[in-house]
Design a protein around this motif. Sequence first.
Motif, PDB file in Angstrom:
ATOM      1  N   PHE A 109       0.664   0.196 -14.700  1.00 18.25           N
ATOM      2  CA  PHE A 109      -0.693   0.135 -14.170  1.00 18.25           C
ATOM      3  C   PHE A 109      -0.796  -0.894 -13.047  1.00 18.25           C
ATOM      4  O   PHE A 109      -1.354  -0.618 -11.994  1.00 18.25           O
ATOM      5  CB  PHE A 109      -1.688  -0.204 -15.282  1.00 18.25           C
ATOM      6  CG  PHE A 109      -1.956   0.944 -16.206  1.00 18.25           C
ATOM      7  CD1 PHE A 109      -2.868   1.922 -15.867  1.00 18.25           C
ATOM      8  CD2 PHE A 109      -1.282   1.055 -17.412  1.00 18.25           C
ATOM      9  CE1 PHE A 109      -3.116   2.990 -16.708  1.00 18.25           C
ATOM     10  CE2 PHE A 109      -1.522   2.116 -18.263  1.00 18.25           C
ATOM     11  CZ  PHE A 109      -2.443   3.094 -17.911  1.00 18.25           C
ATOM     12  N   SER A 110      -0.277  -2.094 -13.296  1.00 13.43           N
ATOM     13  CA  SER A 110      -0.464  -3.174 -12.328  1.00 13.43           C
ATOM     14  C   SER A 110       0.267  -2.912 -11.020  1.00 13.43           C
ATOM     15  O   SER A 110      -0.082  -3.474  -9.990  1.00 13.43           O
ATOM     16  CB  SER A 110      -0.004  -4.506 -12.923  1.00 13.43           C
ATOM     17  OG  SER A 110       1.373  -4.468 -13.231  1.00 13.43           O
ATOM     18  N   ARG A 111       1.311  -2.053 -11.055  1.00 12.64           N
ATOM     19  CA  ARG A 111       2.046  -1.733  -9.832  1.00 12.64           C
ATOM     20  C   ARG A 111       1.715  -0.338  -9.318  1.00 12.64           C
ATOM     21  O   ARG A 111       2.417   0.206  -8.474  1.00 12.64           O
ATOM     22  CB  ARG A 111       3.555  -1.848 -10.080  1.00 12.64           C
ATOM     23  CG  ARG A 111       4.018  -3.237 -10.481  1.00 12.64           C
ATOM     24  CD  ARG A 111       3.762  -4.250  -9.380  1.00 12.64           C
ATOM     25  NE  ARG A 111       4.628  -4.054  -8.236  1.00 12.64           N
ATOM     26  CZ  ARG A 111       4.454  -4.652  -7.061  1.00 12.64           C
ATOM     27  NH1 ARG A 111       3.411  -5.448  -6.880  1.00 12.64           N
ATOM     28  NH2 ARG A 111       5.287  -4.432  -6.068  1.00 12.64           N
ATOM     29  N   ASN A 112       0.640   0.239  -9.838  1.00 14.54           N
ATOM     30  CA  ASN A 112       0.201   1.548  -9.370  1.00 14.54           C
ATOM     31  C   ASN A 112      -0.471   1.399  -8.000  1.00 14.54           C
ATOM     32  O   ASN A 112      -1.333   0.536  -7.812  1.00 14.54           O
ATOM     33  CB  ASN A 112      -0.777   2.146 -10.388  1.00 14.54           C
ATOM     34  CG  ASN A 112      -1.329   3.486  -9.951  1.00 14.54           C
ATOM     35  OD1 ASN A 112      -2.294   3.538  -9.197  1.00 14.54           O
ATOM     36  ND2 ASN A 112      -0.722   4.556 -10.428  1.00 14.54           N
ATOM     37  N   GLU A 113      -0.071   2.228  -7.041  1.00 19.92           N
ATOM     38  CA  GLU A 113      -0.573   2.103  -5.667  1.00 19.92           C
ATOM     39  C   GLU A 113      -2.096   2.228  -5.603  1.00 19.92           C
ATOM     40  O   GLU A 113      -2.773   1.465  -4.897  1.00 19.92           O
ATOM     41  CB  GLU A 113       0.070   3.178  -4.785  1.00 19.92           C
ATOM     42  CG  GLU A 113      -0.412   3.154  -3.339  1.00 19.92           C
ATOM     43  CD  GLU A 113       0.134   4.324  -2.535  1.00 19.92           C
ATOM     44  OE1 GLU A 113      -0.510   4.687  -1.532  1.00 19.92           O
ATOM     45  OE2 GLU A 113       1.188   4.876  -2.918  1.00 19.92           O
ATOM     46  N   TYR A 114      -2.647   3.171  -6.369  1.00 19.20           N
ATOM     47  CA  TYR A 114      -4.098   3.386  -6.370  1.00 19.20           C
ATOM     48  C   TYR A 114      -4.823   2.150  -6.900  1.00 19.20           C
ATOM     49  O   TYR A 114      -5.799   1.677  -6.304  1.00 19.20           O
ATOM     50  CB  TYR A 114      -4.414   4.615  -7.226  1.00 19.20           C
ATOM     51  CG  TYR A 114      -5.878   4.825  -7.519  1.00 19.20           C
ATOM     52  CD1 TYR A 114      -6.739   5.335  -6.553  1.00 19.20           C
ATOM     53  CD2 TYR A 114      -6.402   4.518  -8.777  1.00 19.20           C
ATOM     54  CE1 TYR A 114      -8.086   5.540  -6.824  1.00 19.20           C
ATOM     55  CE2 TYR A 114      -7.741   4.716  -9.059  1.00 19.20           C
ATOM     56  CZ  TYR A 114      -8.582   5.227  -8.083  1.00 19.20           C
ATOM     57  OH  TYR A 114      -9.911   5.417  -8.358  1.00 19.20           O
ATOM     58  N   ILE A 115      -4.332   1.592  -8.017  1.00 20.04           N
ATOM     59  CA  ILE A 115      -4.977   0.422  -8.615  1.00 20.04           C
ATOM     60  C   ILE A 115      -4.808  -0.800  -7.722  1.00 20.04           C
ATOM     61  O   ILE A 115      -5.734  -1.609  -7.561  1.00 20.04           O
ATOM     62  CB  ILE A 115      -4.417   0.154 -10.029  1.00 20.04           C
ATOM     63  CG1 ILE A 115      -4.889   1.254 -10.985  1.00 20.04           C
ATOM     64  CG2 ILE A 115      -4.858  -1.214 -10.543  1.00 20.04           C
ATOM     65  CD1 ILE A 115      -4.420   1.092 -12.408  1.00 20.04           C
ATOM     66  N   GLU A 116      -3.628  -0.963  -7.126  1.00 19.11           N
ATOM     67  CA  GLU A 116      -3.408  -2.098  -6.223  1.00 19.11           C
ATOM     68  C   GLU A 116      -4.413  -2.083  -5.071  1.00 19.11           C
ATOM     69  O   GLU A 116      -4.970  -3.122  -4.701  1.00 19.11           O
ATOM     70  CB  GLU A 116      -1.984  -2.056  -5.665  1.00 19.11           C
ATOM     71  CG  GLU A 116      -0.920  -2.491  -6.647  1.00 19.11           C
ATOM     72  CD  GLU A 116       0.462  -2.483  -6.025  1.00 19.11           C
ATOM     73  OE1 GLU A 116       1.267  -3.362  -6.372  1.00 19.11           O
ATOM     74  OE2 GLU A 116       0.734  -1.599  -5.190  1.00 19.11           O
ATOM     75  N   THR A 117      -4.646  -0.900  -4.522  1.00 17.04           N
ATOM     76  CA  THR A 117      -5.603  -0.787  -3.420  1.00 17.04           C
ATOM     77  C   THR A 117      -7.018  -1.093  -3.892  1.00 17.04           C
ATOM     78  O   THR A 117      -7.785  -1.786  -3.213  1.00 17.04           O
ATOM     79  CB  THR A 117      -5.547   0.626  -2.805  1.00 17.04           C
ATOM     80  OG1 THR A 117      -4.215   0.900  -2.365  1.00 17.04           O
ATOM     81  CG2 THR A 117      -6.499   0.745  -1.621  1.00 17.04           C
ATOM     82  N   LYS A 118      -7.368  -0.582  -5.081  1.00 12.08           N
ATOM     83  CA  LYS A 118      -8.701  -0.851  -5.633  1.00 12.08           C
ATOM     84  C   LYS A 118      -8.910  -2.343  -5.886  1.00 12.08           C
ATOM     85  O   LYS A 118     -10.000  -2.885  -5.649  1.00 12.08           O
ATOM     86  CB  LYS A 118      -8.893  -0.070  -6.936  1.00 12.08           C
ATOM     87  CG  LYS A 118      -9.208   1.405  -6.746  1.00 12.08           C
ATOM     88  CD  LYS A 118     -10.596   1.594  -6.155  1.00 12.08           C
ATOM     89  CE  LYS A 118     -10.987   3.055  -6.083  1.00 12.08           C
ATOM     90  NZ  LYS A 118     -12.338   3.233  -5.485  1.00 12.08           N
TER      91      LYS A 118
END
Length: 469
Positions: A109-118
Motif C-alpha cells: 500500500f505505502s509504495r502504491n503509485e496511486y496512494i503515493e500521489t494521493k
Amino acid sequence: MGSLPFHTSPNPNFSLSKSSNSHKFSQTHVSKLQFQRFSPHKSYVHLISSLCKQGQIQAALDLLTQMELQSLLIGPQVYGELLQGCVYERDLYTGQQIHARIIKNGDFFSRNEYIETKLLVFYAKCDCFEIANSLFGRLRVKNVFSWAAITGLHCRMGFHEDALMCFCEMIDIGLSADNFVVPNALKACGALHWINFGRGVHGYALKLGLDRCVFVSSSLVDMYGKCGFLEDARQVFENMPQKNVVTWNSMIVGYVQNGFHQEAIEVFYDMRLEDVEQSRVTLSGFLSAAANLGAIEEGKQGHAIAIIGGFELDNILGSSILNFYSKVGLIEDAELVFSRMVEKDVVSWNLLISCFVHCEQIERAVDMCHLMRLENMKFDSVTIASILSACANTKNIKLGKEGHCYSIRNNLESDAIVASGITHMYVKCERISDARVVFNSTINKDLTLWNTLLTSYAELGLVGETLRL
C-alpha cells in the motif's frame, strides 16, 4: 517507506512506526492482492466515498475499521477517497492517521503509485512543505497530478521561481502540462512580473489548445494584469468564449492595480449586464476603484449590492467598504460600517483611524487607538504612522513622543513609513535636532525619508539645512 519527519503535526505524539499488534495483511494476502482484482464490499466503498464528500471523515474511518475487522479486502481507492476527503476539509491530523494506517498495512500500500500521489496531493494542499517535498522526491513515477500538486504548493508558499523550475523540469522529461499546472506557472510569472516567461507559457498553452480552458485563460488575464500589460490582458479576456467570475475579477483587479480605475468600473457594469454573479473580490475591486476616483454614487451602489447580495462584512469586503467611505470623507458611514463588521483586523482599525486623521478629528483617532489596545490589537507601522501624522498636524509633541517610544519598544522604528512619520512629526513640532537624530540613526534611508526631511526643512524656511542635506 519509513517514518517521515512529522514535526509539523498538530499531535506531538503522532508516529508512523509500525506496531507489532497492529492489523497487517499476511504475505498470502499480499500475493493475492498483487495478482487479483480488488473486490471490497461495494456498499462499504460507496458509503465511505459518500461520507468523505460530505466531510464526515471520522464516520468514514469507522467504516474502514469495520472492513478491517471483517477481513474485507481493502483496495488503494478506499485510502484515496479518505485522503481526498481530508483534502476537502484541510484536515491534517486525520490525514496523518490515515497515512499511518497505510504504512502499517505494508509496503504494497505505502509504495502504491496511486496512494503515493494521493499522499503528496494531501500534504501539498495542507501546505506541509517539507513533507510534500520529501514525498515528491521519493516518487518513483511522477505523473501530471504530482507535478500540479508540487507547483501549486511552491506558489502558495511564495517560492515562485522554484515553481517555474518544476514546470520546466516537467516539460524537459517529456510530460505535457495540463490545465492545473499551466495556471500555477502563470501565477508564478505574475508574482515575479516575468512577462517574457509568461508569454512563453502562453505560447505553450496555445500549442496544446489549453487556452480554451476558462481556468487557463483566467490565469492569463491575471498574469498580464500583474505584469502591467493591460492590452494583452484585455485581448485574452475579449477572446474567451466563456468567462467565469474569476475571469471578470482578474480583469477588474488588473485595472485597479495599474491605476485604470474608470476602466475597472466599466468592466464591473459590463459584468452586471452579463448577469454574472459578483463575489467579495469583485465588489472589493469595484469599491477600490470608486474610492480612488472619489466616485461617491458608484461606491454607494457597491455597498448596496453587497447588502442586497447578503454578503457579510468580513475583513476583505468590510475593509473595502470602510476604505471607500474613509477616502471620500464620509465619516459617519465609515463608523457605521466598522461597527457592523463581523471581523475586524488591524487593517480595518487602521482605515478608521486614518479616516479620522484625514478629516482632522485627531481626538477621535486617539480614542480609536485606545479602544484598539483594549481589544488586545497590536499597532503596526500604519497605525503608528497615522498617529504620528495627527501629532504633526496638531503639534502634539507629548503624544508624538509616546508613538516614538512605542515604535522603539516594538522594533518598528526602522520601518521606512514609521521613520518618515517620526521625522516629520519632530520637524513639525520644531524639534529639529530630534528629527535629525532619527534621520541619522535610520540605517536604510529610502527616498521617502529623504523627501520628508527636505520638504519639512523647506516648509520651515531652513534653507541652509536643506542645502547641507
